[in-house]
Design an enzyme around this catalytic site. Structure first.
Site, mmCIF file in Angstrom:
data_model
loop_
_atom_site.group_PDB
_atom_site.id
_atom_site.type_symbol
_atom_site.label_atom_id
_atom_site.label_comp_id
_atom_site.label_asym_id
_atom_site.label_seq_id
_atom_site.Cartn_x
_atom_site.Cartn_y
_atom_site.Cartn_z
ATOM 1 N N ALA A 169 0.846 -1.205 0.000
ATOM 2 C CA ALA A 169 0.000 0.000 0.000
ATOM 3 C C ALA A 169 0.876 1.247 0.000
ATOM 4 C CB ALA A 169 -0.919 0.000 1.222
ATOM 5 N N ILE A 202 26.157 19.719 -17.704
ATOM 6 C CA ILE A 202 27.079 20.859 -17.785
ATOM 7 C C ILE A 202 28.458 20.483 -17.254
ATOM 8 C CG2 ILE A 202 27.518 23.178 -16.798
ATOM 9 C CD1 ILE A 202 24.445 23.682 -17.107
ATOM 10 N N GLU A 215 5.959 11.267 -0.496
ATOM 11 C CA GLU A 215 4.753 12.051 -0.164
ATOM 12 C C GLU A 215 3.811 12.182 -1.362
ATOM 13 O OE1 GLU A 215 4.878 15.284 2.551
ATOM 14 O OE2 GLU A 215 6.751 14.612 3.443
HETATM 15 C C1 LIG Z 1 13.454 7.523 0.674
HETATM 16 C C2 LIG Z 1 11.994 7.327 0.967
HETATM 17 C C3 LIG Z 1 11.470 7.840 2.144
HETATM 18 C C4 LIG Z 1 10.120 7.635 2.445
HETATM 19 N N1 LIG Z 1 9.639 8.042 3.673
HETATM 20 C C5 LIG Z 1 8.375 7.689 4.037
HETATM 21 C C6 LIG Z 1 7.911 7.949 5.363
HETATM 22 O O1 LIG Z 1 8.618 8.532 6.192
HETATM 23 N N2 LIG Z 1 6.661 7.520 5.700
HETATM 24 C C7 LIG Z 1 5.844 6.874 4.814
HETATM 25 O O2 LIG Z 1 4.734 6.523 5.194
HETATM 26 N N3 LIG Z 1 6.260 6.625 3.544
HETATM 27 C C8 LIG Z 1 7.510 7.001 3.136
HETATM 28 N N4 LIG Z 1 7.950 6.716 1.868
HETATM 29 C C9 LIG Z 1 7.068 6.012 0.938
HETATM 30 C C10 LIG Z 1 6.583 6.859 -0.233
HETATM 31 O O3 LIG Z 1 5.654 7.795 0.198
HETATM 32 C C11 LIG Z 1 6.043 5.882 -1.288
HETATM 33 O O4 LIG Z 1 7.150 5.233 -1.858
HETATM 34 C C12 LIG Z 1 5.217 6.574 -2.354
HETATM 35 O O5 LIG Z 1 4.024 7.055 -1.822
HETATM 36 C C13 LIG Z 1 4.905 5.652 -3.545
HETATM 37 O O6 LIG Z 1 4.427 4.418 -3.134
HETATM 38 P P1 LIG Z 1 5.069 3.072 -3.742
HETATM 39 O O7 LIG Z 1 6.542 3.196 -3.561
HETATM 40 O O8 LIG Z 1 4.412 1.910 -3.120
HETATM 41 O O9 LIG Z 1 4.756 3.131 -5.287
HETATM 42 P P2 LIG Z 1 3.405 2.599 -6.011
HETATM 43 O O10 LIG Z 1 2.209 3.170 -5.367
HETATM 44 O O11 LIG Z 1 3.477 1.114 -6.164
HETATM 45 O O12 LIG Z 1 3.568 3.275 -7.442
HETATM 46 C C14 LIG Z 1 4.293 2.683 -8.517
HETATM 47 C C15 LIG Z 1 4.017 3.511 -9.775
HETATM 48 O O13 LIG Z 1 2.609 3.420 -10.109
HETATM 49 C C16 LIG Z 1 2.057 4.714 -10.203
HETATM 50 N N5 LIG Z 1 0.674 4.713 -9.749
HETATM 51 C C17 LIG Z 1 0.151 4.156 -8.634
HETATM 52 N N6 LIG Z 1 -1.156 4.396 -8.542
HETATM 53 C C18 LIG Z 1 -1.491 5.147 -9.620
HETATM 54 C C19 LIG Z 1 -2.693 5.751 -10.098
HETATM 55 N N7 LIG Z 1 -3.857 5.648 -9.420
HETATM 56 N N8 LIG Z 1 -2.652 6.461 -11.247
HETATM 57 C C20 LIG Z 1 -1.487 6.597 -11.941
HETATM 58 N N9 LIG Z 1 -0.309 6.061 -11.526
HETATM 59 C C21 LIG Z 1 -0.322 5.347 -10.391
HETATM 60 C C22 LIG Z 1 2.926 5.570 -9.287
HETATM 61 O O14 LIG Z 1 2.815 6.942 -9.601
HETATM 62 C C23 LIG Z 1 4.298 5.003 -9.582
HETATM 63 O O15 LIG Z 1 4.809 5.565 -10.753
HETATM 64 C C24 LIG Z 1 9.284 6.946 1.529
HETATM 65 C C25 LIG Z 1 9.827 6.485 0.323
HETATM 66 C C26 LIG Z 1 11.156 6.638 0.044
HETATM 67 C C27 LIG Z 1 11.697 6.057 -1.229
#
Ligand SMILES: Cc1cc2nc3c(=O)[nH]c(=O)nc-3n(C[C@H](O)[C@H](O)[C@H](O)COP(=O)(O)OP(=O)(O)OC[C@H]3O[C@@H](n4cnc5c(N)ncnc54)[C@H](O)[C@@H]3O)c2cc1C
Length: 380
Positions: free
Chosen positions: A130, A337, A363
């Site tokens: 999620a 660059i 975020e």
């Molecule tokens: C360094 C780092 C720090 C973080 N810190 C925190 C934190 O402190 N607390 C926390 O809770 N989370 C944190 N996160 C998590 C971050 O918020 C999530 O990685 C982010 O929200 C994306 O979720 P996912 O990685 O599961 O990607 P996914 O949701 O699996 O997305 C994969 C791809 O599918 C696309 N996609 C998904 N749904 C749709 C849609 N409906 N329409 C179009 N495109 C879609 C996305 O845009 C993306 O390109 C962190 C992540 C990183 C990498």
């Protein structure tokens, strides 16, 4: 309309800039390679008010505005985006959630320690299954007598291993969908809560990111944060503000990458002249400087509206979307660059290039920002 910052804000910018140049710049690559957040920096950040920028003075906070907060994050990111990310997660997610939705007792219990930098804050929404669809989380909190029992795992949590206080979002009533999700505040060391895998990241390596696991973790009822069932709705409000912080981080990173490229372009000579004399390089600099100014204005505008108490769902997403995407372009052009020297660690360009990609993901990805903006435009 007056686009100038106040004298106090100019002073704030200079103060944070000087601090970042003196205390952070010399260690940027060392911390990146160690993949450790430098805990020794915490008291120094706190002394400057950076661990509690927007929180009330009664909790020890600096009591500054959202625009002031943007200036602070921008100046940290100009020098080290990873430190800025940690400061933003601490202020804009964990502490902000407690400050906005915590009871007086919770604020008195947790905020002063967060603001003084005695503990780092973490905020756990994302799970392995999620991410963008955060409401699809599996972590549950079940009421048992005077306690809530939490089970599940949170992924990609900034300060997951080193945070002293964590806000965790969990399902309390699955049948109620979004309205069956609640937030809790948890202290590190609570039995049943353990840190999982530490992520080995492309960039933002000085900011700790790891999994947090809950196994029958019992929390006293008074650690429910906000009303039961309001956790997801409150989370969206926290993100409305948090995204302005990520936009400011993007502006600062882009500014740092731009300045490094401009300096290099004036020094590097080819064909008997500085490469800054070539129109191809000048246009890159001009385009980036223009985009950075536009992103800064979108960001400050969103912050300014927040300071006036206006809900900024659309403005926050626009600022975050645009600023993060132009930052990717600024970092990319920065490497270009620098030529081959942009590809090695002797120059700062390669680190900006690695760090920047997080900004179109964390975020809420760029795709999710577009979705939020479109829904606002269409009145959905
Ligand atoms: C360094 C780092 C720090 C973080 N810190 C925190 C934190 O402190 N607390 C926390 O809770 N989370 C944190 N996160 C998590 C971050 O918020 C999530 O990685 C982010 O929200 C994306 O979720 P996912 O990685 O599961 O990607 P996914 O949701 O699996 O997305 C994969 C791809 O599918 C696309 N996609 C998904 N749904 C749709 C849609 N409906 N329409 C179009 N495109 C879609 C996305 O845009 C993306 O390109 C962190 C992540 C990183 C990498």
């Amino acid at each position: 309309m007056d686009f100038r910052l106040s004298e106090e804000q100019e002073l704030l910018r200079r103060t944070v800039r000087e601090f970042a140049e003196a205390e952070i710049r010399p260690h940027v690559m060392e911390w990146d390679e160690a993949q450790q957040f430098p805990m020794s920096l915490l008291p120094k950040l706190a002394a400057l008010g950076l661990m509690g920028v927007q929180f009330a003075e009664e909790y020890g906070g600096a009591g500054l505005s959202a625009v002031d907060y943007c200036i602070c994050i921008e100046e940290l990111a100009r020098v080290c985006p990873a430190i800025a990310l940690s400061v933003a997660a601490h202020n804009g997610l964990c502490s902000a959630h407690i400050a906005a939705f915590g009871s007086d007792e919770q604020k008195r219990r947790f905020l002063p320690r967060l603001v003084r930098g005695e503990v780092l804050g973490a905020w756990g929404l994302t799970e392995s299954g999620a991410g963008s669809d955060a409401a699809g989380m599996r972590t549950t909190a079940v009421r048992q007598g005077d306690c809530w029992v939490v089970n599940g795992a949170k992924t990609f949590i900034t300060h997951g291993r080193i945070g002293g206080v964590m806000v965790v979002i969990a399902v309390t009533d699955r049948a109620k969908g979004h309205r069956g999700i609640s937030a809790f505040v948890v202290e590190r060391g609570t039995p049943g809560m353990t840190a999982g895998k530490k992520e080995d990241k492309l960039g933002m390596r000085a900011s700790d990111t790891s999994e947090v696991i809950f196994e029958n973790c019992r929390l006293p009822a008074d650690q429910l944060l906000g009303e039961e069932g309001q956790g997801f709705i409150n989370t969206l409000q926290v993100l409305d503000a948090g995204r302005i912080g990520i936009a400011a981080l993007s502006v600062g990173l882009a500014q740092g990458a731009f300045e490094a490229a401009r300096t290099y372009a004036k020094e590097r000579r080819q064909f008997g002249q500085p490469i800054a004399d070539f129109q191809a390089i000048q246009w890159k600099l001009a385009d980036n400087a223009t985009r950075i100014e536009a992103a800064r204005l979108l960001t400050y505008r969103a912050a300014h509206l927040r300071d006036r108490g206006i809900r900024t769902t659309r403005e926050s997403s626009m600022a975050k979307l645009y600023a993060s995407e132009i930052a990717v372009k600024a970092a990319d052009d920065g490497v270009q660059i620098h030529g081959g020297y942009g590809f090695v660690k002797d120059y700062p360009a390669e680190k900006y290039f690695r760090d920047v990609k997080l900004l179109t993901i964390g975020e809420g990805t760029s795709e999710i920002q577009r979705l939020v903006i479109a829904r606002q435009l269409l009145g959905q």
